[in-house]
Scaffold this motif. Structure first.
Motif, PDB file in Angstrom:
ATOM      1  N   TYR A   9       0.850  -1.188   0.000  1.00  0.00           N
ATOM      2  CA  TYR A   9       0.000   0.000   0.000  1.00  0.00           C
ATOM      3  C   TYR A   9       0.886   1.239   0.000  1.00  0.00           C
ATOM      4  CZ  TYR A   9      -3.550   3.297   1.587  1.00  0.00           C
ATOM      5  OH  TYR A   9      -4.404   4.362   1.691  1.00  0.00           O
ATOM      6  N   GLY A  10       0.647   2.137  -0.940  1.00  0.00           N
ATOM      7  CA  GLY A  10       1.396   3.379  -0.995  1.00  0.00           C
ATOM      8  C   GLY A  10       2.537   3.398  -1.985  1.00  0.00           C
ATOM      9  N   MET A  11       2.921   2.242  -2.521  1.00  0.00           N
ATOM     10  CA  MET A  11       4.024   2.204  -3.495  1.00  0.00           C
ATOM     11  C   MET A  11       3.622   2.876  -4.798  1.00  0.00           C
ATOM     12  SD  MET A  11       5.878  -1.437  -3.534  1.00  0.00           S
ATOM     13  CE  MET A  11       7.216  -1.778  -2.453  1.00  0.00           C
ATOM     14  N   LEU A  12       4.604   3.444  -5.469  1.00  0.00           N
ATOM     15  CA  LEU A  12       4.384   4.064  -6.772  1.00  0.00           C
ATOM     16  C   LEU A  12       4.526   3.011  -7.861  1.00  0.00           C
ATOM     17  CD1 LEU A  12       6.543   7.237  -6.200  1.00  0.00           C
ATOM     18  CD2 LEU A  12       4.065   7.165  -6.330  1.00  0.00           C
ATOM     19  N   ALA A  13       3.790   3.197  -8.968  1.00  0.00           N
ATOM     20  CA  ALA A  13       3.864   2.267 -10.100  1.00  0.00           C
ATOM     21  C   ALA A  13       3.537   2.994 -11.393  1.00  0.00           C
ATOM     22  CB  ALA A  13       2.895   1.116  -9.889  1.00  0.00           C
ATOM     23  N   TYR A  14       4.269   2.647 -12.449  1.00  0.00           N
ATOM     24  CA  TYR A  14       3.991   3.163 -13.789  1.00  0.00           C
ATOM     25  C   TYR A  14       3.147   2.149 -14.547  1.00  0.00           C
ATOM     26  CZ  TYR A  14       7.339   7.026 -13.732  1.00  0.00           C
ATOM     27  OH  TYR A  14       7.999   8.194 -13.461  1.00  0.00           O
ATOM     28  N   SER A  15       2.226   2.633 -15.359  1.00  0.00           N
ATOM     29  CA  SER A  15       1.452   1.791 -16.257  1.00  0.00           C
ATOM     30  C   SER A  15       2.321   1.458 -17.461  1.00  0.00           C
ATOM     31  CB  SER A  15       0.188   2.526 -16.697  1.00  0.00           C
ATOM     32  OG  SER A  15      -0.460   1.798 -17.705  1.00  0.00           O
ATOM     33  N   LYS A  16       2.409   0.155 -17.821  1.00  0.00           N
ATOM     34  CA  LYS A  16       3.216  -0.257 -18.968  1.00  0.00           C
ATOM     35  C   LYS A  16       2.363  -0.533 -20.203  1.00  0.00           C
ATOM     36  CE  LYS A  16       5.372  -3.909 -17.513  1.00  0.00           C
ATOM     37  NZ  LYS A  16       6.305  -5.008 -17.259  1.00  0.00           N
ATOM     38  N   ALA A  17       1.042  -0.571 -20.045  1.00  0.00           N
ATOM     39  CA  ALA A  17       0.174  -0.918 -21.173  1.00  0.00           C
ATOM     40  C   ALA A  17      -1.167  -0.212 -21.043  1.00  0.00           C
ATOM     41  CB  ALA A  17      -0.029  -2.433 -21.222  1.00  0.00           C
ATOM     42  N   GLY A  18      -1.828  -0.061 -22.181  1.00  0.00           N
ATOM     43  CA  GLY A  18      -3.144   0.563 -22.190  1.00  0.00           C
ATOM     44  C   GLY A  18      -3.066   2.027 -22.574  1.00  0.00           C
ATOM     45  N   HIS A  19      -4.234   2.677 -22.578  1.00  0.00           N
ATOM     46  CA  HIS A  19      -4.282   4.090 -22.974  1.00  0.00           C
ATOM     47  C   HIS A  19      -3.571   5.003 -21.982  1.00  0.00           C
ATOM     48  CE1 HIS A  19      -7.653   3.950 -20.166  1.00  0.00           C
ATOM     49  NE2 HIS A  19      -7.482   5.254 -20.023  1.00  0.00           N
ATOM     50  N   ASP A  20      -3.318   4.505 -20.782  1.00  0.00           N
ATOM     51  CA  ASP A  20      -2.641   5.295 -19.747  1.00  0.00           C
ATOM     52  C   ASP A  20      -1.157   4.942 -19.631  1.00  0.00           C
ATOM     53  OD1 ASP A  20      -3.022   2.754 -18.751  1.00  0.00           O
ATOM     54  OD2 ASP A  20      -3.569   3.419 -16.742  1.00  0.00           O
ATOM     55  N   LYS A  21      -0.590   4.329 -20.662  1.00  0.00           N
ATOM     56  CA  LYS A  21       0.811   3.902 -20.655  1.00  0.00           C
ATOM     57  C   LYS A  21       1.718   5.075 -20.251  1.00  0.00           C
ATOM     58  CE  LYS A  21       4.287   1.767 -23.565  1.00  0.00           C
ATOM     59  NZ  LYS A  21       4.567   1.157 -24.871  1.00  0.00           N
ATOM     60  N   GLY A  22       2.619   4.817 -19.291  1.00  0.00           N
ATOM     61  CA  GLY A  22       3.556   5.832 -18.831  1.00  0.00           C
ATOM     62  C   GLY A  22       3.043   6.680 -17.684  1.00  0.00           C
ATOM     63  N   LYS A  23       1.786   6.518 -17.285  1.00  0.00           N
ATOM     64  CA  LYS A  23       1.203   7.317 -16.202  1.00  0.00           C
ATOM     65  C   LYS A  23       1.622   6.739 -14.851  1.00  0.00           C
ATOM     66  CE  LYS A  23      -3.204   9.381 -14.943  1.00  0.00           C
ATOM     67  NZ  LYS A  23      -2.700  10.669 -14.591  1.00  0.00           N
ATOM     68  N   LYS A  49      -8.389   2.358 -10.253  1.00  0.00           N
ATOM     69  CA  LYS A  49      -8.212   1.677 -11.530  1.00  0.00           C
ATOM     70  C   LYS A  49      -7.720   0.264 -11.246  1.00  0.00           C
ATOM     71  CE  LYS A  49      -6.025   2.177 -16.002  1.00  0.00           C
ATOM     72  NZ  LYS A  49      -7.303   2.124 -16.675  1.00  0.00           N
ATOM     73  N   LYS A  50      -8.395  -0.712 -11.811  1.00  0.00           N
ATOM     74  CA  LYS A  50      -8.015  -2.114 -11.659  1.00  0.00           C
ATOM     75  C   LYS A  50      -7.135  -2.482 -12.846  1.00  0.00           C
ATOM     76  CE  LYS A  50     -10.251  -6.642 -11.400  1.00  0.00           C
ATOM     77  NZ  LYS A  50     -11.554  -7.322 -11.456  1.00  0.00           N
ATOM     78  N   LYS A  51      -5.915  -2.946 -12.565  1.00  0.00           N
ATOM     79  CA  LYS A  51      -4.976  -3.245 -13.642  1.00  0.00           C
ATOM     80  C   LYS A  51      -4.243  -4.549 -13.343  1.00  0.00           C
ATOM     81  CE  LYS A  51      -2.254  -0.385 -16.698  1.00  0.00           C
ATOM     82  NZ  LYS A  51      -3.175  -0.191 -17.766  1.00  0.00           N
ATOM     83  N   LYS A  52      -4.008  -5.339 -14.376  1.00  0.00           N
ATOM     84  CA  LYS A  52      -3.271  -6.591 -14.187  1.00  0.00           C
ATOM     85  C   LYS A  52      -1.842  -6.286 -13.750  1.00  0.00           C
ATOM     86  CE  LYS A  52      -5.788  -9.805 -16.943  1.00  0.00           C
ATOM     87  NZ  LYS A  52      -5.661 -11.168 -17.355  1.00  0.00           N
ATOM     88  N   ILE A  53      -1.326  -7.132 -12.890  1.00  0.00           N
ATOM     89  CA  ILE A  53       0.014  -6.950 -12.343  1.00  0.00           C
ATOM     90  C   ILE A  53       1.068  -6.889 -13.449  1.00  0.00           C
ATOM     91  CG2 ILE A  53       1.815  -8.111 -10.998  1.00  0.00           C
ATOM     92  CD1 ILE A  53      -0.416  -8.967  -9.049  1.00  0.00           C
ATOM     93  N   LYS A  54       0.899  -7.686 -14.497  1.00  0.00           N
ATOM     94  CA  LYS A  54       1.908  -7.709 -15.563  1.00  0.00           C
ATOM     95  C   LYS A  54       1.936  -6.405 -16.376  1.00  0.00           C
ATOM     96  CE  LYS A  54      -0.970 -10.023 -19.020  1.00  0.00           C
ATOM     97  NZ  LYS A  54      -1.103 -11.201 -19.859  1.00  0.00           N
ATOM     98  N   HIS A  55       0.929  -5.549 -16.211  1.00  0.00           N
ATOM     99  CA  HIS A  55       0.852  -4.299 -16.954  1.00  0.00           C
ATOM    100  C   HIS A  55       1.358  -3.088 -16.182  1.00  0.00           C
ATOM    101  CE1 HIS A  55      -2.449  -6.250 -19.582  1.00  0.00           C
ATOM    102  NE2 HIS A  55      -1.243  -6.504 -20.048  1.00  0.00           N
TER     103      HIS A  55
END
Length: 91
Positions: A9-23, A49-55
């Motif tokens: 909880y609280g960790m930062l993460a970048y989106s690697k896939a989808g329309h929000d890639k890089g967010k 936002k619900k996102k798969k872990i691999k993304h």
């Protein structure tokens, strides 16, 4: 497979896939297949936002403002999330 303990909880993460890639997001919840992400602006704590872990690409860092809220028992707000992301991006 990913270890659930690595997603805190609280960790930062970048989106690697989808329309929000890089967010950049903050992880607020994780289960075996998905993580739930918020940015405090479009994706708020009430509707993550619900996102798969691999993304996602996690950043093994919890911003100071979020960590202090967690440690003091104070509830993390959307404003805290927004501020943490903004400060991290300015580094």
């Amino acid at each position: 497979m990913y270890q659930l303990e690595t997603f805190q909880y609280g960790m930062l993460a970048y989106s690697k896939a989808g329309h929000d890639k890089g967010k950049l997001y903050v992880i607020i919840k994780a289960d075996h297949e998905y993580v739930y992400l918020v940015d405090g602006i479009l994706k708020k704590i009430a509707n993550p936002k619900k996102k798969k872990i691999k993304h996602i690409q996690i950043i093994n860092e919890i911003p100071e403002s979020i960590e202090s809220c967690i440690n003091s028992g104070k509830k993390v707000t959307d404003e805290d999330i927004k501020r943490s992301i903004k400060i991290f991006l300015k580094q």
